[in-house]
Motif scaffolding. Structure first.
Motif, PDB file in Angstrom:
ATOM      1  N   ARG A 136      73.817 -25.719 -60.323  1.00 25.89           N
ATOM      2  CA  ARG A 136      75.121 -25.343 -59.806  1.00 25.89           C
ATOM      3  C   ARG A 136      75.045 -25.326 -58.291  1.00 25.89           C
ATOM      4  NH1 ARG A 136      78.982 -22.604 -63.010  1.00 25.89           N
ATOM      5  NH2 ARG A 136      80.266 -22.721 -61.127  1.00 25.89           N
ATOM      6  N   TRP A 137      76.005 -25.966 -57.652  1.00 25.78           N
ATOM      7  CA  TRP A 137      75.896 -26.149 -56.211  1.00 25.78           C
ATOM      8  C   TRP A 137      75.902 -24.830 -55.457  1.00 25.78           C
ATOM      9  CZ3 TRP A 137      74.943 -30.850 -54.090  1.00 25.78           C
ATOM     10  CH2 TRP A 137      74.888 -30.889 -52.699  1.00 25.78           C
ATOM     11  N   VAL A 138      76.800 -23.936 -55.829  1.00 27.88           N
ATOM     12  CA  VAL A 138      76.929 -22.695 -55.061  1.00 27.88           C
ATOM     13  C   VAL A 138      75.871 -21.670 -55.455  1.00 27.88           C
ATOM     14  CG1 VAL A 138      78.421 -20.713 -54.598  1.00 27.88           C
ATOM     15  CG2 VAL A 138      79.379 -23.025 -54.625  1.00 27.88           C
ATOM     16  N   SER A 139      75.737 -21.412 -56.738  1.00 25.18           N
ATOM     17  CA  SER A 139      74.846 -20.336 -57.190  1.00 25.18           C
ATOM     18  C   SER A 139      73.378 -20.745 -57.200  1.00 25.18           C
ATOM     19  CB  SER A 139      75.242 -19.887 -58.589  1.00 25.18           C
ATOM     20  OG  SER A 139      74.969 -20.912 -59.543  1.00 25.18           O
ATOM     21  N   GLY A 140      73.111 -22.046 -57.349  1.00 21.92           N
ATOM     22  CA  GLY A 140      71.735 -22.500 -57.456  1.00 21.92           C
ATOM     23  C   GLY A 140      71.145 -22.342 -58.850  1.00 21.92           C
ATOM     24  N   THR A 141      71.948 -21.913 -59.805  1.00 25.02           N
ATOM     25  CA  THR A 141      71.483 -21.812 -61.189  1.00 25.02           C
ATOM     26  C   THR A 141      71.033 -23.179 -61.676  1.00 25.02           C
ATOM     27  OG1 THR A 141      73.061 -20.041 -61.603  1.00 25.02           O
ATOM     28  CG2 THR A 141      72.142 -21.164 -63.519  1.00 25.02           C
ATOM     29  N   THR A 142      69.914 -23.212 -62.374  1.00 23.64           N
ATOM     30  CA  THR A 142      69.361 -24.499 -62.814  1.00 23.64           C
ATOM     31  C   THR A 142      69.157 -24.543 -64.323  1.00 23.64           C
ATOM     32  OG1 THR A 142      67.071 -23.771 -62.526  1.00 23.64           O
ATOM     33  CG2 THR A 142      68.155 -24.805 -60.628  1.00 23.64           C
ATOM     34  N   SER A 143      69.017 -25.748 -64.803  1.00 22.59           N
ATOM     35  CA  SER A 143      68.694 -25.997 -66.200  1.00 22.59           C
ATOM     36  C   SER A 143      67.776 -27.203 -66.254  1.00 22.59           C
ATOM     37  CB  SER A 143      69.970 -26.254 -67.009  1.00 22.59           C
ATOM     38  OG  SER A 143      69.653 -26.539 -68.357  1.00 22.59           O
ATOM     39  N   LEU A 144      66.743 -27.127 -67.086  1.00 23.76           N
ATOM     40  CA  LEU A 144      65.781 -28.217 -67.185  1.00 23.76           C
ATOM     41  C   LEU A 144      65.608 -28.634 -68.640  1.00 23.76           C
ATOM     42  CD1 LEU A 144      62.974 -26.844 -64.833  1.00 23.76           C
ATOM     43  CD2 LEU A 144      64.613 -28.636 -64.287  1.00 23.76           C
ATOM     44  N   ALA A 145      65.403 -29.910 -68.849  1.00 25.47           N
ATOM     45  CA  ALA A 145      65.070 -30.389 -70.191  1.00 25.47           C
ATOM     46  C   ALA A 145      63.679 -29.881 -70.571  1.00 25.47           C
ATOM     47  CB  ALA A 145      65.099 -31.913 -70.223  1.00 25.47           C
ATOM     48  N   ASP A 146      63.492 -29.616 -71.841  1.00 31.92           N
ATOM     49  CA  ASP A 146      62.199 -29.111 -72.302  1.00 31.92           C
ATOM     50  C   ASP A 146      61.066 -30.084 -71.972  1.00 31.92           C
ATOM     51  OD1 ASP A 146      63.488 -27.565 -75.349  1.00 31.92           O
ATOM     52  OD2 ASP A 146      63.400 -26.846 -73.280  1.00 31.92           O
ATOM     53  N   SER A 147      61.366 -31.363 -71.981  1.00 32.81           N
ATOM     54  CA  SER A 147      60.330 -32.376 -71.769  1.00 32.81           C
ATOM     55  C   SER A 147      59.777 -32.376 -70.350  1.00 32.81           C
ATOM     56  CB  SER A 147      60.893 -33.763 -72.085  1.00 32.81           C
ATOM     57  OG  SER A 147      62.004 -34.044 -71.259  1.00 32.81           O
ATOM     58  N   VAL A 148      60.463 -31.741 -69.422  1.00 31.04           N
ATOM     59  CA  VAL A 148      60.007 -31.750 -68.030  1.00 31.04           C
ATOM     60  C   VAL A 148      59.721 -30.361 -67.485  1.00 31.04           C
ATOM     61  CG1 VAL A 148      61.234 -33.902 -67.575  1.00 31.04           C
ATOM     62  CG2 VAL A 148      62.343 -31.700 -67.040  1.00 31.04           C
ATOM     63  N   LYS A 149      59.971 -29.335 -68.263  1.00 29.86           N
ATOM     64  CA  LYS A 149      59.710 -27.965 -67.785  1.00 29.86           C
ATOM     65  C   LYS A 149      58.257 -27.813 -67.378  1.00 29.86           C
ATOM     66  CE  LYS A 149      63.332 -25.312 -70.084  1.00 29.86           C
ATOM     67  NZ  LYS A 149      63.661 -24.324 -71.151  1.00 29.86           N
ATOM     68  N   GLY A 150      58.071 -27.164 -66.238  1.00 28.83           N
ATOM     69  CA  GLY A 150      56.731 -26.973 -65.712  1.00 28.83           C
ATOM     70  C   GLY A 150      56.271 -28.117 -64.827  1.00 28.83           C
ATOM     71  N   ARG A 151      57.007 -29.225 -64.848  1.00 29.07           N
ATOM     72  CA  ARG A 151      56.627 -30.385 -64.041  1.00 29.07           C
ATOM     73  C   ARG A 151      57.719 -30.790 -63.050  1.00 29.07           C
ATOM     74  NH1 ARG A 151      55.974 -35.201 -66.217  1.00 29.07           N
ATOM     75  NH2 ARG A 151      57.395 -34.920 -67.988  1.00 29.07           N
ATOM     76  N   VAL A 152      58.908 -30.306 -63.260  1.00 30.47           N
ATOM     77  CA  VAL A 152      60.056 -30.756 -62.476  1.00 30.47           C
ATOM     78  C   VAL A 152      60.798 -29.558 -61.891  1.00 30.47           C
ATOM     79  CG1 VAL A 152      62.349 -31.768 -62.684  1.00 30.47           C
ATOM     80  CG2 VAL A 152      60.385 -32.952 -63.648  1.00 30.47           C
ATOM     81  N   THR A 153      61.227 -29.718 -60.661  1.00 26.25           N
ATOM     82  CA  THR A 153      62.051 -28.712 -60.000  1.00 26.25           C
ATOM     83  C   THR A 153      63.280 -29.396 -59.424  1.00 26.25           C
ATOM     84  OG1 THR A 153      60.077 -27.443 -59.385  1.00 26.25           O
ATOM     85  CG2 THR A 153      62.118 -26.944 -58.212  1.00 26.25           C
ATOM     86  N   ILE A 154      64.436 -28.789 -59.627  1.00 23.34           N
ATOM     87  CA  ILE A 154      65.657 -29.287 -59.021  1.00 23.34           C
ATOM     88  C   ILE A 154      66.105 -28.286 -57.963  1.00 23.34           C
ATOM     89  CG2 ILE A 154      67.126 -28.275 -60.828  1.00 23.34           C
ATOM     90  CD1 ILE A 154      69.036 -30.671 -60.407  1.00 23.34           C
ATOM     91  N   SER A 155      66.553 -28.814 -56.835  1.00 24.12           N
ATOM     92  CA  SER A 155      66.997 -27.945 -55.751  1.00 24.12           C
ATOM     93  C   SER A 155      68.082 -28.657 -54.965  1.00 24.12           C
ATOM     94  CB  SER A 155      65.829 -27.577 -54.835  1.00 24.12           C
ATOM     95  OG  SER A 155      65.284 -28.751 -54.234  1.00 24.12           O
ATOM     96  N   ARG A 156      68.748 -27.913 -54.075  1.00 23.78           N
ATOM     97  CA  ARG A 156      69.767 -28.546 -53.239  1.00 23.78           C
ATOM     98  C   ARG A 156      69.700 -27.982 -51.843  1.00 23.78           C
ATOM     99  NH1 ARG A 156      70.621 -23.582 -53.508  1.00 23.78           N
ATOM    100  NH2 ARG A 156      72.672 -22.622 -53.789  1.00 23.78           N
ATOM    101  N   ASP A 157      70.123 -28.809 -50.900  1.00 25.11           N
ATOM    102  CA  ASP A 157      70.215 -28.418 -49.500  1.00 25.11           C
ATOM    103  C   ASP A 157      71.689 -28.500 -49.135  1.00 25.11           C
ATOM    104  OD1 ASP A 157      70.352 -28.414 -46.677  1.00 25.11           O
ATOM    105  OD2 ASP A 157      68.306 -29.174 -46.540  1.00 25.11           O
ATOM    106  N   ASN A 158      72.308 -27.354 -49.011  1.00 30.47           N
ATOM    107  CA  ASN A 158      73.746 -27.331 -48.752  1.00 30.47           C
ATOM    108  C   ASN A 158      74.110 -27.993 -47.428  1.00 30.47           C
ATOM    109  OD1 ASN A 158      74.104 -25.986 -51.145  1.00 30.47           O
ATOM    110  ND2 ASN A 158      74.245 -23.974 -50.216  1.00 30.47           N
ATOM    111  N   ALA A 159      73.294 -27.802 -46.441  1.00 30.00           N
ATOM    112  CA  ALA A 159      73.594 -28.353 -45.123  1.00 30.00           C
ATOM    113  C   ALA A 159      73.563 -29.871 -45.124  1.00 30.00           C
ATOM    114  CB  ALA A 159      72.616 -27.803 -44.094  1.00 30.00           C
ATOM    115  N   LYS A 160      72.731 -30.433 -45.973  1.00 31.56           N
ATOM    116  CA  LYS A 160      72.581 -31.898 -46.023  1.00 31.56           C
ATOM    117  C   LYS A 160      73.354 -32.517 -47.177  1.00 31.56           C
ATOM    118  CE  LYS A 160      68.002 -31.965 -43.871  1.00 31.56           C
ATOM    119  NZ  LYS A 160      66.579 -32.403 -44.022  1.00 31.56           N
ATOM    120  N   ASN A 161      74.024 -31.687 -47.974  1.00 33.03           N
ATOM    121  CA  ASN A 161      74.725 -32.205 -49.160  1.00 33.03           C
ATOM    122  C   ASN A 161      73.812 -33.078 -50.006  1.00 33.03           C
ATOM    123  OD1 ASN A 161      77.056 -30.879 -48.551  1.00 33.03           O
ATOM    124  ND2 ASN A 161      78.297 -32.697 -48.234  1.00 33.03           N
TER     125      ASN A 161
END
Length: 124
Positions: A52-77
Motif C-alpha cells: 500500500r503506497w501510503v501505509s506501507g502495508t505489504t503482502s508476499l507470496a508464500d513462494s518468496v517469503k523470507g527471500r523477497v522484500t517490497i518497499s517504496r520511496d515516496n519521494a522518488k515515486n
C-alpha cells in the motif's frame, strides 16, 4: 493515466540477488496499491508481492517469503522488489502493476495499470 517503468532485471546465478525498480508517474498515489507479478514461459502470471503506497502495508507470496522484500520511496515515486537467494524457478518476466482503489490484491484482474516487464533469469 499511470505509467510504470520497470528496471533492474538481468542474469544472475542461483543464490544471487537482484533489486527491481518500478518508477511510477501519476498525479497522486494516495489510495494506490502497487504490486509485483511474474510470468514464466508457458505459465500464468502470478502474484509476488504488493504494498500500500501510503501505509506501507505489504503482502508476499508464500513462494518468496523470507527471500523477497517490497518497499517504496515516496519521494522518488518508485517501488522496489529486493530479491535474494534466487532460484532457477524465479526465472520470469517481472511486471509492476498499480491498483487505484481497493487496497492490496493478489489478483491480476484487480490492477489497473501495468508496466512492460523486466526479464529475470537465474542460472543453475
Amino acid at each position: 493515466q499511470v505509467q510504470l517503468v520497470e528496471s533492474g532485471g538481468g542474469l544472475v546465478p542461483a543464490g544471487g540477488s537482484l533489486r527491481l525498480s518500478c518508477a511510477a508517474s501519476a498525479r497522486t498515489f494516495s489510495n494506490y496499491a502497487m504490486g509485483w507479478f511474474r510470468q514464466a514461459p508457458g505459465k500464468e502470471r502470478e502474484f509476488v508481492a504488493a504494498i500500500r503506497w501510503v501505509s506501507g502495508t505489504t503482502s508476499l507470496a508464500d513462494s518468496v517469503k523470507g527471500r523477497v522484500t517490497i518497499s517504496r520511496d515516496n519521494a522518488k515515486n518508485t517501488v522496489y522488489l529486493q530479491m535474494t537467494s534466487l532460484k532457477p524457478e524465479d526465472t520470469a518476466i517481472y511486471y509492476c502493476a498499480a491498483r487505484a482503489t481497493g487496497g492490496i490484491s493478489r489478483t491480476t484482474y484487480d490492477y489497473d495499470y501495468w508496466g512492460q516487464g523486466t526479464q529475470v533469469t537465474v542460472s543453475s
